[in-house]
Design a protein around this motif. Structure first.
Motif, mmCIF file in Angstrom:
data_model
loop_
_atom_site.group_PDB
_atom_site.id
_atom_site.type_symbol
_atom_site.label_atom_id
_atom_site.label_comp_id
_atom_site.label_asym_id
_atom_site.label_seq_id
_atom_site.Cartn_x
_atom_site.Cartn_y
_atom_site.Cartn_z
ATOM 1 N N ALA A 121 0.763 -1.079 -0.072
ATOM 2 C CA ALA A 121 -0.084 -0.011 0.053
ATOM 3 C C ALA A 121 0.857 1.248 -0.020
ATOM 4 O O ALA A 121 1.979 1.453 0.753
ATOM 5 C CB ALA A 121 -0.851 -0.012 1.275
ATOM 6 N N ASP A 122 0.461 2.331 -0.863
ATOM 7 C CA ASP A 122 1.341 3.743 -0.726
ATOM 8 C C ASP A 122 0.317 4.467 0.119
ATOM 9 O O ASP A 122 -1.002 4.580 -0.077
ATOM 10 C CB ASP A 122 1.125 4.227 -2.271
ATOM 11 N N VAL A 123 1.042 5.170 0.970
ATOM 12 C CA VAL A 123 0.189 6.226 1.665
ATOM 13 C C VAL A 123 1.075 7.453 1.557
ATOM 14 O O VAL A 123 2.334 7.536 1.603
ATOM 15 C CB VAL A 123 0.430 5.584 3.303
ATOM 16 N N TRP A 124 0.370 8.437 1.242
ATOM 17 C CA TRP A 124 0.967 9.862 1.026
ATOM 18 C C TRP A 124 1.606 10.208 2.272
ATOM 19 O O TRP A 124 1.120 10.152 3.485
ATOM 20 C CB TRP A 124 0.005 10.695 0.711
ATOM 21 N N HIS A 213 5.839 3.331 0.855
ATOM 22 C CA HIS A 213 5.225 2.212 0.294
ATOM 23 C C HIS A 213 5.431 1.165 1.313
ATOM 24 O O HIS A 213 6.578 0.776 1.977
ATOM 25 C CB HIS A 213 6.114 1.765 -0.975
ATOM 26 N N ILE A 214 4.432 0.872 1.909
ATOM 27 C CA ILE A 214 4.143 -0.278 3.059
ATOM 28 C C ILE A 214 4.082 -1.512 2.526
ATOM 29 O O ILE A 214 3.072 -1.926 1.524
ATOM 30 C CB ILE A 214 3.057 0.122 4.080
ATOM 31 N N ARG A 215 4.765 -2.658 2.826
ATOM 32 C CA ARG A 215 4.619 -4.065 2.412
ATOM 33 C C ARG A 215 4.623 -4.901 3.658
ATOM 34 O O ARG A 215 5.216 -4.838 4.721
ATOM 35 C CB ARG A 215 5.842 -4.498 1.667
ATOM 36 N N ILE A 216 3.449 -5.730 3.699
ATOM 37 C CA ILE A 216 3.298 -6.476 4.894
ATOM 38 C C ILE A 216 3.746 -7.744 4.479
ATOM 39 O O ILE A 216 3.865 -8.271 3.391
ATOM 40 C CB ILE A 216 1.793 -6.634 5.349
#
Length: 282
Positions: A121-124, A213-216
């Motif tokens: 997920a991309d978080v601004w 860019h969050i990667r789980i």
């Protein structure tokens, strides 16, 4: 709608394994009616049973709705909502959420090479203060860069809020990695005075100065999901400083370095075999 039907018919008429995966997955408008499960790796896979992040929540807004990329595994949806609630509590209105995955994951028609299995997920980095944006505003509002000197340093838009956004996301046990530009990683290394263990997950990477860019990690029990190798031990600050050094004082090019191989478009044959069932599920 008619155009989409003709596109799907034309694609399905071609030999299945030879078809471009991005065209097939990009044509999907909704998730599959299956148990949530990622298949393959972050940059070569697909996902069953993805959930759509609500366009509007009390502490988040999904951006660029026309892309239909606000889909993710339930674990990712939960993390994003947790992050929004945290940022609301500490002074932002919440978060603006960019690209996650397509409804059934898979290669995208444009942009990302990853984001294929519903776990990215991309978080601004833009401070989200208005939680009532219209559809048009979400298409046209510009994200704001946080970098200067080609990413060697943060600029005046960077604040403690961005630091806390990254920190909270990294401290979540589900998070495997966060990508951000090198200067931001170095700044957080300099500013953090408490527990520094979360910094290990924050990895410098090109771009990523408008968003993180969050990667789980692969969810428990997802046997066909392939995790990325874990980050090296330590807080990674020395490595980030080396990135900055190389930006400010670029090393001479290696005359013997081979030319980069052109990237080939992924076809269905390149993806895990489960992806055919993901496409065919209603």
């Amino acid at each position: 709608m008619i155009r989409l039907i003709f596109l799907c018919a034309a694609l399905l008429a071609a030999p299945a394994q030879a078809q471009l995966a991005k065209e097939l997955f990009g044509a999907q408008r909704a998730g599959s009616a299956q148990r949530a499960e990622p298949f393959g790796s972050y940059s070569r896979g697909c996902a069953a049973g993805l959930v759509q992040l609500a366009e509007t929540g009390p502490s988040w807004q999904a951006m660029r709705l026309s892309r239909n990329r606000n889909w993710g595994h339930p674990e990712l949806i939960d993390l994003v909502q947790d992050l929004g609630r945290h940022m609301d509590r500490i002074g932002w209105g919440g978060i603006y959420v960019g690209d996650m995955s397509q409804p059934r994951g898979g290669p995208m028609t444009s942009g990302h090479r990853s984001h294929q299995i519903g776990l990215d997920a991309d978080v601004w980095l833009y401070p989200a203060t208005d939680m009532t944006l219209s559809v048009r505003q979400r298409e046209n509002l510009s994200a704001v860069s946080m970098r200067r000197a080609e990413g060697a340093f943060v600029n005046d838009n960077w604040s403690r809020g961005q630091h806390e956004l990254v920190k909270k996301a990294a401290q979540d046990p589900r998070t495997a990695r966060i990508f951000i530009f090198p200067g931001a990683k170095v700044r957080m290394c300099e500013d953090e005075t408490g527990d520094r263990s979360w910094l290990r997950k924050v990895r410098p990477w090109w771009g990523h100065h408008y968003h993180i860019h969050i990667r789980i990690s692969c969810p428990r029990g997802a046997r066909a999901c392939i995790n990325q190798d874990p980050p090296p031990p330590g807080d990674g600050c020395a490595e980030a400083r080396q990135w900055v050094n190389n930006i400010l004082n670029p090393p001479p090019p290696d005359p013997n370095a081979p030319a980069p191989a052109p990237r080939r478009e992924l076809r269905m044959a390149d993806l895990p075999q489960q992806c055919a069932a993901v496409l065919s599920s209603r």
